[in-house]
Design a protein around this motif. Sequence first.
Motif, PDB file in Angstrom:
ATOM      1  N   GLY A  50       2.669  -0.917   4.282  1.00  0.00           N
ATOM      2  CA  GLY A  50       2.841   0.473   3.866  1.00  0.00           C
ATOM      3  C   GLY A  50       4.315   0.783   3.655  1.00  0.00           C
ATOM      4  O   GLY A  50       4.897   0.458   2.623  1.00  0.00           O
ATOM      5  N   GLY A  51       4.923   1.396   4.655  1.00  0.00           N
ATOM      6  CA  GLY A  51       6.309   1.886   4.564  1.00  0.00           C
ATOM      7  C   GLY A  51       7.287   0.916   3.912  1.00  0.00           C
ATOM      8  O   GLY A  51       7.997   1.279   2.967  1.00  0.00           O
ATOM      9  N   GLU A  68      -5.756  -4.310  10.643  1.00  0.00           N
ATOM     10  CA  GLU A  68      -4.686  -3.331  10.829  1.00  0.00           C
ATOM     11  C   GLU A  68      -4.952  -2.515  12.088  1.00  0.00           C
ATOM     12  O   GLU A  68      -5.699  -1.521  12.033  1.00  0.00           O
ATOM     13  CB  GLU A  68      -4.623  -2.380   9.635  1.00  0.00           C
ATOM     14  CG  GLU A  68      -4.367  -3.049   8.309  1.00  0.00           C
ATOM     15  CD  GLU A  68      -3.767  -2.089   7.299  1.00  0.00           C
ATOM     16  OE1 GLU A  68      -2.655  -2.350   6.855  1.00  0.00           O
ATOM     17  OE2 GLU A  68      -4.397  -1.067   7.002  1.00  0.00           O
ATOM     18  N   LEU A  78      -0.627  -6.534   4.651  1.00  0.00           N
ATOM     19  CA  LEU A  78      -0.852  -5.294   3.904  1.00  0.00           C
ATOM     20  C   LEU A  78       0.215  -4.342   4.430  1.00  0.00           C
ATOM     21  O   LEU A  78       0.234  -4.016   5.618  1.00  0.00           O
ATOM     22  CB  LEU A  78      -2.266  -4.757   4.161  1.00  0.00           C
ATOM     23  CG  LEU A  78      -2.657  -3.445   3.475  1.00  0.00           C
ATOM     24  CD1 LEU A  78      -2.480  -3.510   1.959  1.00  0.00           C
ATOM     25  CD2 LEU A  78      -4.118  -3.079   3.783  1.00  0.00           C
ATOM     26  N   ILE A 138       0.044   1.207  12.742  1.00  0.00           N
ATOM     27  CA  ILE A 138       0.246   1.678  11.367  1.00  0.00           C
ATOM     28  C   ILE A 138       1.224   2.845  11.337  1.00  0.00           C
ATOM     29  O   ILE A 138       0.974   3.879  11.951  1.00  0.00           O
ATOM     30  CB  ILE A 138      -1.092   2.092  10.714  1.00  0.00           C
ATOM     31  CG1 ILE A 138      -2.004   0.871  10.585  1.00  0.00           C
ATOM     32  CG2 ILE A 138      -0.848   2.722   9.350  1.00  0.00           C
ATOM     33  CD1 ILE A 138      -3.364   1.177   9.996  1.00  0.00           C
ATOM     34  N   GLY A 139       2.320   2.625  10.632  1.00  0.00           N
ATOM     35  CA  GLY A 139       3.310   3.689  10.443  1.00  0.00           C
ATOM     36  C   GLY A 139       4.014   4.111  11.721  1.00  0.00           C
ATOM     37  O   GLY A 139       4.701   5.134  11.758  1.00  0.00           O
ATOM     38  N   HIS A 179      -9.715   1.675   4.563  1.00  0.00           N
ATOM     39  CA  HIS A 179      -8.453   1.841   5.297  1.00  0.00           C
ATOM     40  C   HIS A 179      -8.671   2.819   6.456  1.00  0.00           C
ATOM     41  O   HIS A 179      -9.438   3.780   6.324  1.00  0.00           O
ATOM     42  CB  HIS A 179      -7.361   2.358   4.349  1.00  0.00           C
ATOM     43  CG  HIS A 179      -5.999   2.307   4.977  1.00  0.00           C
ATOM     44  ND1 HIS A 179      -5.566   3.260   5.862  1.00  0.00           N
ATOM     45  CD2 HIS A 179      -5.014   1.383   4.890  1.00  0.00           C
ATOM     46  CE1 HIS A 179      -4.345   2.933   6.278  1.00  0.00           C
ATOM     47  NE2 HIS A 179      -3.992   1.804   5.707  1.00  0.00           N
ATOM     48  N   LYS A 224       0.067   4.263  -0.492  1.00  0.00           N
ATOM     49  CA  LYS A 224      -0.616   5.477  -0.005  1.00  0.00           C
ATOM     50  C   LYS A 224      -0.339   6.647  -0.962  1.00  0.00           C
ATOM     51  O   LYS A 224      -0.234   6.429  -2.162  1.00  0.00           O
ATOM     52  CB  LYS A 224      -0.189   5.773   1.433  1.00  0.00           C
ATOM     53  CG  LYS A 224      -0.321   4.528   2.323  1.00  0.00           C
ATOM     54  CD  LYS A 224      -0.128   4.804   3.774  1.00  0.00           C
ATOM     55  CE  LYS A 224      -0.285   3.482   4.549  1.00  0.00           C
ATOM     56  NZ  LYS A 224      -0.236   3.642   5.977  1.00  0.00           N
ATOM     57  N   GLY A 234       0.359  -3.216   9.658  1.00  0.00           N
ATOM     58  CA  GLY A 234       0.833  -2.361  10.757  1.00  0.00           C
ATOM     59  C   GLY A 234       2.295  -2.647  11.018  1.00  0.00           C
ATOM     60  O   GLY A 234       2.627  -3.590  11.727  1.00  0.00           O
ATOM     61  N   SER A 235       3.156  -1.846  10.349  1.00  0.00           N
ATOM     62  CA  SER A 235       4.606  -1.951  10.540  1.00  0.00           C
ATOM     63  C   SER A 235       5.174  -3.340  10.230  1.00  0.00           C
ATOM     64  O   SER A 235       6.106  -3.793  10.893  1.00  0.00           O
ATOM     65  CB  SER A 235       5.003  -1.495  11.951  1.00  0.00           C
ATOM     66  OG  SER A 235       4.604  -0.146  12.156  1.00  0.00           O
ATOM     67  N   ASN A 282       0.867  -1.181   0.000  1.00  0.00           N
ATOM     68  CA  ASN A 282       0.000   0.000   0.000  1.00  0.00           C
ATOM     69  C   ASN A 282       0.901   1.227   0.000  1.00  0.00           C
ATOM     70  O   ASN A 282       1.463   1.595   1.022  1.00  0.00           O
ATOM     71  CB  ASN A 282      -0.897  -0.022   1.253  1.00  0.00           C
ATOM     72  CG  ASN A 282      -1.765   1.216   1.354  1.00  0.00           C
ATOM     73  OD1 ASN A 282      -1.877   1.994   0.393  1.00  0.00           O
ATOM     74  ND2 ASN A 282      -2.384   1.425   2.507  1.00  0.00           N
TER      75      ASN A 282
HETATM   76  P1  PGA Z   1       2.619   0.533   7.590  1.00  0.00           P
HETATM   77  O1  PGA Z   1       1.186   0.771   6.928  1.00  0.00           O
HETATM   78  O2  PGA Z   1       3.127  -0.787   7.070  1.00  0.00           O
HETATM   79  O3  PGA Z   1       3.459   1.690   7.127  1.00  0.00           O
HETATM   80  O4  PGA Z   1       2.428   0.504   9.065  1.00  0.00           O
HETATM   81  C1  PGA Z   1       0.286  -0.279   6.758  1.00  0.00           C
HETATM   82  C2  PGA Z   1      -1.014   0.225   6.148  1.00  0.00           C
HETATM   83  O5  PGA Z   1      -1.481   1.297   6.539  1.00  0.00           O
HETATM   84  O6  PGA Z   1      -1.602  -0.442   5.277  1.00  0.00           O
END
Ligand code: PGA
Length: 253
Positions: free
Chosen positions: A236-237, A169, A234, A174-175, A97, A11, A214-215, A9
Amino acid sequence: MRKQIAAANWKMNLTYQQAEKLLDEILDARIMPKPHQEVIFAVPYPYLLLTRSEVEEEYHYSASAQNCHHKKSGAFTGEVSAEMLHSVGIQYCIVGHSERREYQHEDGAMLATKINLCIENEIVPIFCCGEPLSIREAGTQNEYVAKQLEESLFHLDAETVSTIIIAYEPVWAIGTGKTASTAQAQEMHQYLRGVLANKFGAEAANEIPILYGGSVKASNAEELFSSPDVDGGLVGGASMVAEEFIEIIKALK
Ligand code: PGA
């Protein structure tokens, strides 16, 4: 075996040039997913066609939207419909999300209409759920997340629900660099599968991939994914660093 999925993702990040380079780096690693595995890139709208064409020849790699509008079509300047996504060959879409729930005030009823529009347009929704920190601290996360499923998915029939993907999540992870422990993730995923089994029957519940988000990073993916009810992530970073995401794909069971 239930589908195991590594979903990126991005974003609202990366320029077109950076996106192209990142996709090339990841695809150049030539990781061949097994028949039950899938790699999905949820990218900003302007990069959907680029991503779709980059993965077209690849086995079990797909492009996904990060959102779609909750109305079929009409005077909604700046919005993108599920039908439009389908018309350009997109087969997945993230729905609900936590960032959209928070910043765009998307509620359960609105998300139920997005789920319907995705399904009508042959798009597999990746439905996100998860509790904020205050709920986790109060110890009521199970009820909170079960309600999110109830509000947006319980109108479906068992056959339809078995075709979707769920991503758990926890908002506090998250992040933030703070990952749910493997035990916390497994506990929630097992609980959610039970909620789905109660409503739709065990057969449908067993078909639904439940991703953790989530991370997730290269260093924790294998352990998280090793839990029986965690069917991938899923991400993000870490999905925007080629070496990280490559390792995350490899960590799928
Ligand atoms: P993250 O984000 O891996 O950066 O924590 C996950 C998400 O929001 O899908």
